[in-house]
Design a protein around this motif. Structure first.
Motif, PDB file in Angstrom:
ATOM      1  N   GLN A  68      25.283  65.033  17.538  1.00 19.95           N
ATOM      2  CA  GLN A  68      24.200  65.155  16.568  1.00 19.95           C
ATOM      3  C   GLN A  68      22.950  64.382  16.954  1.00 19.95           C
ATOM      4  OE1 GLN A  68      26.037  63.883  12.907  1.00 19.95           O
ATOM      5  NE2 GLN A  68      26.973  65.871  12.539  1.00 19.95           N
ATOM      6  N   ARG A  69      23.064  63.428  17.847  1.00 23.60           N
ATOM      7  CA  ARG A  69      21.897  62.665  18.293  1.00 23.60           C
ATOM      8  C   ARG A  69      22.147  62.210  19.734  1.00 23.60           C
ATOM      9  NH1 ARG A  69      20.870  57.829  14.574  1.00 23.60           N
ATOM     10  NH2 ARG A  69      21.426  59.231  12.892  1.00 23.60           N
ATOM     11  N   PRO A  70      21.091  61.979  20.501  1.00 23.20           N
ATOM     12  CA  PRO A  70      21.262  61.636  21.920  1.00 23.20           C
ATOM     13  C   PRO A  70      22.138  60.421  22.174  1.00 23.20           C
ATOM     14  CG  PRO A  70      18.993  62.241  21.486  1.00 23.20           C
ATOM     15  CD  PRO A  70      19.672  62.184  20.158  1.00 23.20           C
ATOM     16  N   SER A  71      22.038  59.400  21.331  1.00 19.58           N
ATOM     17  CA  SER A  71      22.778  58.160  21.591  1.00 19.58           C
ATOM     18  C   SER A  71      24.274  58.291  21.333  1.00 19.58           C
ATOM     19  CB  SER A  71      22.210  57.012  20.748  1.00 19.58           C
ATOM     20  OG  SER A  71      22.437  57.234  19.370  1.00 19.58           O
ATOM     21  N   ASP A  72      24.727  59.430  20.805  1.00 21.90           N
ATOM     22  CA  ASP A  72      26.178  59.624  20.644  1.00 21.90           C
ATOM     23  C   ASP A  72      26.895  59.472  21.979  1.00 21.90           C
ATOM     24  OD1 ASP A  72      25.909  60.041  17.962  1.00 21.90           O
ATOM     25  OD2 ASP A  72      26.089  62.222  18.047  1.00 21.90           O
ATOM     26  N   ILE A  73      26.252  59.911  23.044  1.00 17.45           N
ATOM     27  CA  ILE A  73      26.884  59.827  24.350  1.00 17.45           C
ATOM     28  C   ILE A  73      27.036  58.376  24.792  1.00 17.45           C
ATOM     29  CG2 ILE A  73      24.771  59.942  25.743  1.00 17.45           C
ATOM     30  CD1 ILE A  73      26.278  61.841  27.629  1.00 17.45           C
ATOM     31  N   ALA A  74      26.103  57.506  24.361  1.00 14.61           N
ATOM     32  CA  ALA A  74      26.202  56.090  24.701  1.00 14.61           C
ATOM     33  C   ALA A  74      27.443  55.472  24.071  1.00 14.61           C
ATOM     34  CB  ALA A  74      24.945  55.355  24.240  1.00 14.61           C
ATOM     35  N   SER A  75      27.710  55.823  22.824  1.00 16.47           N
ATOM     36  CA  SER A  75      28.887  55.285  22.143  1.00 16.47           C
ATOM     37  C   SER A  75      30.168  55.697  22.849  1.00 16.47           C
ATOM     38  CB  SER A  75      28.918  55.764  20.690  1.00 16.47           C
ATOM     39  OG  SER A  75      27.816  55.257  19.979  1.00 16.47           O
ATOM     40  N   TRP A  76      30.243  56.955  23.261  1.00 14.19           N
ATOM     41  CA  TRP A  76      31.455  57.422  23.919  1.00 14.19           C
ATOM     42  C   TRP A  76      31.647  56.751  25.275  1.00 14.19           C
ATOM     43  CZ3 TRP A  76      35.638  59.335  22.160  1.00 14.19           C
ATOM     44  CH2 TRP A  76      35.635  60.070  20.971  1.00 14.19           C
ATOM     45  N   LEU A  77      30.597  56.593  26.030  1.00 12.98           N
ATOM     46  CA  LEU A  77      30.723  55.950  27.334  1.00 12.98           C
ATOM     47  C   LEU A  77      31.112  54.484  27.200  1.00 12.98           C
ATOM     48  CD1 LEU A  77      27.732  57.535  29.292  1.00 12.98           C
ATOM     49  CD2 LEU A  77      30.167  58.016  29.562  1.00 12.98           C
ATOM     50  N   LEU A  78      30.514  53.778  26.255  1.00 13.99           N
ATOM     51  CA  LEU A  78      30.871  52.378  26.038  1.00 13.99           C
ATOM     52  C   LEU A  78      32.315  52.247  25.570  1.00 13.99           C
ATOM     53  CD1 LEU A  78      27.612  51.032  24.365  1.00 13.99           C
ATOM     54  CD2 LEU A  78      28.493  50.430  26.628  1.00 13.99           C
ATOM     55  N   TYR A  79      32.744  53.172  24.733  1.00 16.37           N
ATOM     56  CA  TYR A  79      34.124  53.131  24.250  1.00 16.37           C
ATOM     57  C   TYR A  79      35.110  53.395  25.379  1.00 16.37           C
ATOM     58  CZ  TYR A  79      38.423  54.884  22.113  1.00 16.37           C
ATOM     59  OH  TYR A  79      39.744  55.113  21.802  1.00 16.37           O
ATOM     60  N   LEU A  80      34.848  54.409  26.200  1.00 16.70           N
ATOM     61  CA  LEU A  80      35.789  54.792  27.250  1.00 16.70           C
ATOM     62  C   LEU A  80      35.770  53.829  28.437  1.00 16.70           C
ATOM     63  CD1 LEU A  80      35.102  58.643  27.245  1.00 16.70           C
ATOM     64  CD2 LEU A  80      37.121  57.478  26.325  1.00 16.70           C
ATOM     65  N   CYS A  81      34.625  53.193  28.696  1.00 11.60           N
ATOM     66  CA  CYS A  81      34.495  52.308  29.862  1.00 11.60           C
ATOM     67  C   CYS A  81      34.751  50.842  29.544  1.00 11.60           C
ATOM     68  CB  CYS A  81      33.107  52.440  30.472  1.00 11.60           C
ATOM     69  SG  CYS A  81      32.771  54.032  31.240  1.00 11.60           S
ATOM     70  N   VAL A  82      34.502  50.413  28.301  1.00 10.16           N
ATOM     71  CA  VAL A  82      34.563  48.984  27.981  1.00 10.16           C
ATOM     72  C   VAL A  82      35.525  48.692  26.827  1.00 10.16           C
ATOM     73  CG1 VAL A  82      33.249  46.957  27.260  1.00 10.16           C
ATOM     74  CG2 VAL A  82      32.196  48.634  28.797  1.00 10.16           C
ATOM     75  N   ILE A  83      35.256  49.240  25.668  1.00 11.13           N
ATOM     76  CA  ILE A  83      35.984  48.851  24.456  1.00 11.13           C
ATOM     77  C   ILE A  83      37.470  49.160  24.577  1.00 11.13           C
ATOM     78  CG2 ILE A  83      36.098  49.067  21.962  1.00 11.13           C
ATOM     79  CD1 ILE A  83      33.483  47.881  23.033  1.00 11.13           C
ATOM     80  N   GLY A  84      37.816  50.409  24.877  1.00 14.13           N
ATOM     81  CA  GLY A  84      39.217  50.789  25.002  1.00 14.13           C
ATOM     82  C   GLY A  84      39.953  50.068  26.120  1.00 14.13           C
ATOM     83  N   PRO A  85      39.393  50.034  27.348  1.00 12.55           N
ATOM     84  CA  PRO A  85      40.080  49.311  28.427  1.00 12.55           C
ATOM     85  C   PRO A  85      40.316  47.832  28.138  1.00 12.55           C
ATOM     86  CG  PRO A  85      38.488  50.831  29.357  1.00 12.55           C
ATOM     87  CD  PRO A  85      38.291  50.866  27.863  1.00 12.55           C
ATOM     88  N   VAL A  86      39.388  47.166  27.468  1.00 12.04           N
ATOM     89  CA  VAL A  86      39.613  45.753  27.118  1.00 12.04           C
ATOM     90  C   VAL A  86      40.802  45.622  26.170  1.00 12.04           C
ATOM     91  CG1 VAL A  86      38.658  43.745  25.920  1.00 12.04           C
ATOM     92  CG2 VAL A  86      37.242  45.020  27.532  1.00 12.04           C
ATOM     93  N   SER A  87      40.866  46.481  25.163  1.00 14.88           N
ATOM     94  CA  SER A  87      41.995  46.440  24.229  1.00 14.88           C
ATOM     95  C   SER A  87      43.311  46.780  24.924  1.00 14.88           C
ATOM     96  CB  SER A  87      41.757  47.426  23.074  1.00 14.88           C
ATOM     97  OG  SER A  87      40.600  47.075  22.333  1.00 14.88           O
ATOM     98  N   LEU A  88      43.252  47.594  25.970  1.00 17.31           N
ATOM     99  CA  LEU A  88      44.458  48.015  26.669  1.00 17.31           C
ATOM    100  C   LEU A  88      44.950  46.970  27.663  1.00 17.31           C
ATOM    101  CD1 LEU A  88      46.440  50.400  27.131  1.00 17.31           C
ATOM    102  CD2 LEU A  88      44.869  51.213  28.907  1.00 17.31           C
ATOM    103  N   PHE A  89      44.020  46.332  28.389  1.00 14.04           N
ATOM    104  CA  PHE A  89      44.416  45.484  29.511  1.00 14.04           C
ATOM    105  C   PHE A  89      44.290  43.981  29.271  1.00 14.04           C
ATOM    106  CE2 PHE A  89      42.903  49.391  31.874  1.00 14.04           C
ATOM    107  CZ  PHE A  89      44.174  49.856  32.157  1.00 14.04           C
ATOM    108  N   SER A  90      43.561  43.553  28.261  1.00 12.99           N
ATOM    109  CA  SER A  90      43.325  42.113  28.100  1.00 12.99           C
ATOM    110  C   SER A  90      44.622  41.340  27.904  1.00 12.99           C
ATOM    111  CB  SER A  90      42.372  41.865  26.914  1.00 12.99           C
ATOM    112  OG  SER A  90      42.894  42.410  25.714  1.00 12.99           O
TER     113      SER A  90
END
Length: 447
Positions: A68-90
């Motif tokens: 719905q807005r251009p920055s939606d892609i930023a949220s997905w990339l940050l989630y897949l590259c940073v947020i999720g991996p930290v929760s998985l591997f920390s």
């Protein structure tokens, strides 16, 4: 309501497959190859695995399930590259007792939620600048040529494309062109501004195709000198994003998740068939595992040592030189025997400087910047705004927020988008603009 629930179920399924594949690749390929580099497997009680799984998938409850807005892609990339991996591997990476590590992925998830809250506020319409075509018709190519010549001169106008000596080239580049030098800024602008724009503009507007040649020359010139693999990754990601935007942007989040799943499965297949780890090293380990590892190390070190308080930068006159090294060099020497420049993402750097408050501050500032790009996109091209959000996000996943603004050209990129002329994309424009009609309607006070 029913359609939204169906979309969330699909997103949850795709993300579950992605993180299961990522953990499998980590366990079977990456850990055996890099056991001495702090990447390990350890026994965790079942309830802790459950907690990790919940934290990994929790953000999918508020992630955008329609573009719905251009920055939606930023949220997905940050989630897949940073947020999720930290929760998985920390829990696996940290030397702290696993039950004490829970606060890291929990606080990071909360900070990401704050980022999303700020980012998704209703955008404001910003008027266009008239007669700005000269900036992009002549100014952008001229500036790009000058920067390429300057950077290329530091490698004696010779191409060095080898991956075997990238760390030696990085060390030499850091000495010859420090980050705060003019050449250091030019390298960041070439990588984070000029090359992405030169790749995207000919695809989206079918004009200025010579910019592709400049983009290739710029990426190779910077890589030859600095050895930064992002010189090759940024153009590739921008190219793929621009091509996808011409197809089905409303399903862009599923395209992104599928691409991540595909990369991880290819890495697994390469290891099983050819007994090789090139893809897992260049993409999975470097772009997904290392950010989680460095975030964990930043949190682990600055949880028990004095915070940096930006004493390695603009606040040094107020707090003195608290450490003899800049934050990335400090973490590199502390956790790696050979030592290297351990740049981390915006939240890791925020914690290093101001603790949990710093994580909240960078979330609000980062979300506000994405909100501003969305606001600019109301009267400009939303597809180019999406490319800009992708470029900024790739920078933020490996760089501190305050460093990215000038050194990596984030401010310059946003300013150039503000000045961008009203070029049309003909038959592709209407299809894409329909995907962001919700944002337009909200900004104009429509239903």
């Amino acid at each position: 309501m029913r359609e939204s629930l169906r979309r969330h179920v699909w997103v949850l399924l795709f993300c579950s497959i992605y993180y299961l594949a990522l953990f499998t690749c980590y366990s079977l390929v990456i850990v055996p190859m890099y056991l001495g580099a702090g990447l390990v497997l350890r026994f965790l009680p079942p309830w802790l695995w459950l907690m990790s799984s919940v934290l990994v998938l929790l953000p999918t409850l508020w992630m955008p399930v329609a573009f719905q807005r251009p920055s939606d892609i930023a949220s997905w990339l940050l989630y897949l590259c940073v947020i999720g991996p930290v929760s998985l591997f920390s829990f696996l990476i940290s030397s702290v007792y696993p039950t004490d590590v829970i606060i890291l992925p929990t606080s990071l998830t909360i900070a990401f939620g704050l980022f999303e809250f700020v980012r998704t506020r209703a955008p404001l319409s910003v008027k266009n600048i008239v007669n700005s075509e000269i900036v992009f018709e002549y100014g952008l190519p001229l500036a790009m040529v000058l920067v390429i010549v300057l950077v290329f001169s530091y490698s004696d106008f010779n191409f060095h494309i080898s991956f075997h000596d990238v760390y030696d080239r990085r060390e030499a580049a850091a000495e010859a062109a420090p980050a705060k030098s003019f050449v250091g800024y030019c390298m960041g602008w070439l990588r984070g501004v000029f090359v992405p724009l030169a790749v995207a503009v000919p695809i989206l507007y079918r004009r200025g195709h010579y910019l592709w040649g400049l983009a290739l020359l710029g990426a190779l010139a910077d890589f030859s000198f600095s050895g930064e693999k992002s010189d090759l990754l940024y153009p590739l990601v921008v190219l793929l994003t621009s091509l996808v935007l011409l197809r089905k942007p409303r399903r862009l989040h599923l395209w992104i998740i599928s691409a991540f799943i595909g990369i991880v499965f290819i890495a697994l297949a390469e290891n099983m068939i050819f007994d090789s780890d090139n893809i897992s090293t260049l993409f999975v380990r470097r772009q997904l595992v290392i950010p989680a590892q460095l975030t964990t190390y930043y949190w682990e070190f600055f949880s028990t040592n004095p915070l940096m308080l930006m004493s390695d930068g603009i606040l040094q006159p107020f707090f003195g030189d608290r450490y003899a090294l800049h934050t990335p060099a400090l973490i590199g020497l502390e956790f790696f025997d050979w030592g290297f420049h351990a740049n981390a993402n915006i939240w890791a750097a925020g914690f290093a400087h101001f603790g949990y408050i710093g994580m909240g501050v960078v979330s609000m500032l980062g979300g506000a910047l994405m909100w501003f790009v969305d606001s600019l996109a109301l009267r400009r091209d939303s597809a180019l705004a999406t490319v800009i959000c992708v470029t900024i996000t790739m920078t933020w996943s490996n760089t501190a927020l305050h460093t990215s603004l000038l050194t990596n050209g984030v401010v310059m990129l946003v300013v150039l988008f503000y000045l961008f002329p009203s070029w049309k994309r003909k038959k592709f424009r209407r299809r894409f603009e329909n995907a962001v009609c919700v944002v337009h309607s909200a900004a104009e006070g429509g239903p």
